[in-house]
Design an enzyme around this catalytic site. Sequence first.
Site, PDB file in Angstrom:
ATOM      1  N   LYS A   1      28.305 -11.055 -18.603  1.00 61.59           N
ATOM      2  CA  LYS A   1      29.151  -9.881 -18.342  1.00 61.59           C
ATOM      3  C   LYS A   1      29.546  -9.834 -16.875  1.00 61.59           C
ATOM      4  O   LYS A   1      30.702  -9.573 -16.525  1.00 61.59           O
ATOM      5  CB  LYS A   1      28.399  -8.612 -18.744  1.00 61.59           C
ATOM      6  N   ASN A   2      28.591 -10.077 -15.973  1.00 60.48           N
ATOM      7  CA  ASN A   2      28.877  -9.982 -14.543  1.00 60.48           C
ATOM      8  C   ASN A   2      29.905 -11.015 -14.102  1.00 60.48           C
ATOM      9  O   ASN A   2      30.707 -10.754 -13.205  1.00 60.48           O
ATOM     10  CB  ASN A   2      27.583 -10.154 -13.741  1.00 60.48           C
TER      11      ASN A   2
ATOM     12  N   ARG B   1      32.359   0.620 -11.855  1.00 57.76           N
ATOM     13  CA  ARG B   1      32.199   0.327 -10.436  1.00 57.76           C
ATOM     14  C   ARG B   1      32.953  -0.940 -10.038  1.00 57.76           C
ATOM     15  O   ARG B   1      33.284  -1.148  -8.877  1.00 57.76           O
ATOM     16  CB  ARG B   1      30.704   0.186 -10.118  1.00 57.76           C
TER      17      ARG B   1
ATOM     18  N   CYS C   1      31.040   6.298  -6.251  1.00 56.08           N
ATOM     19  CA  CYS C   1      30.541   6.080  -4.899  1.00 56.08           C
ATOM     20  C   CYS C   1      31.524   6.628  -3.873  1.00 56.08           C
ATOM     21  O   CYS C   1      32.711   6.366  -3.942  1.00 56.08           O
ATOM     22  CB  CYS C   1      30.332   4.583  -4.647  1.00 56.08           C
TER      23      CYS C   1
ATOM     24  N   ARG D   1      26.247   3.048   1.010  1.00 60.02           N
ATOM     25  CA  ARG D   1      25.772   1.676   1.121  1.00 60.02           C
ATOM     26  C   ARG D   1      26.516   0.728   0.195  1.00 60.02           C
ATOM     27  O   ARG D   1      26.756  -0.424   0.535  1.00 60.02           O
ATOM     28  CB  ARG D   1      24.277   1.642   0.810  1.00 60.02           C
TER      29      ARG D   1
END
Length: 336
Positions: free
Chosen positions: A93-94, A166, A190, A195
């Site tokens: 998936k990544n 994200r 975010c 960070r």
Amino acid sequence: MADDYLVRIGKLIRDARQHRGWTQTQLAEALATSQSAVNRIERGNQNISLEMIARIGEALDSEIVSLGYSGPMHLRVVGGRRLSGSIDVKTSKNACVALLCASLLNKGRTVLRRVARIEEVYRLLEVLNSIGVRTRWINDGMDLEIAPPAHLDMEAIDADAARRTRSIIMFLGPLLHRLRQFKLPYAGGCDLGTRTIEPHMIALRRFGLDITATEGLYHAQVDRSIAPDRPIVLTERGDTVTENALLAAARHDGVTVIRNASSNYMVQDLCFFLEALGVRVDGIGTTTLTVHGVPAIDVDVDYSPSEDPVEAMSLLAAAVVTESELTIRRVPIEFL
């Protein structure tokens, strides 16, 4: 003085509202209440019922409070059974989400084989479709074909889908080569300067990308006269920040050195895909990557993402602990 728990709940509600890109007035309209009431709730100055928390969570598409069972949980595992047969390891998936973002670099047709059919992939496809990219599943739904338009319609972007992943932050690297200015919804809740986002900004400023954040959107301006004149040292050895720097460097007309880069498998997969596009990348698998960019990419490319090493190791472990003989196909090369 407001109770601490009300203040904490209020902060959760405020963060969820800002993540959705709503004003207090918009949330008040969805709840059929007043803006001042929403303001008091977010400041922790108003008692709030579970019913109201549930309504707010539904309006913002966000679970404000999670209620779970606090007692002991007992699991019974019935083992001792041998396994047999063969199984294919699914693609990572990544790796797939990074390659979807990287397809924006290419003006030609991109085919990705055996793409993971998961929610994050679907969200990115919704975003790509909304800005004019044509995608379709081919070969009985196993593979994905991607064809970009001549001009991206960023004004039509599906903001709801973008805010639910994200990975949308990895659009910044490719888009800075296609547009001189554009707007992009906040990535996965975010805020700018945290960070998980600021390392991206630090790296991409070296390519002339300037970002301001207002009302749930990143407002991007690109100065093409700015280019890296020395190695880029990432302030965080993260996978997505490394991938974003790679995406920005891929179409920079020159050589870019990226230090403190992630050497993880999904970063390697992106490097191999960039090489299929004609971009030379030295140092794959190390923490220093040297990218020989090309200013224009217009090729038809057919690429197979790598298999998921976590799934592969789970299957290998299952075979070992059950003393079974399994055929596990498409195991990532680093396991061999």
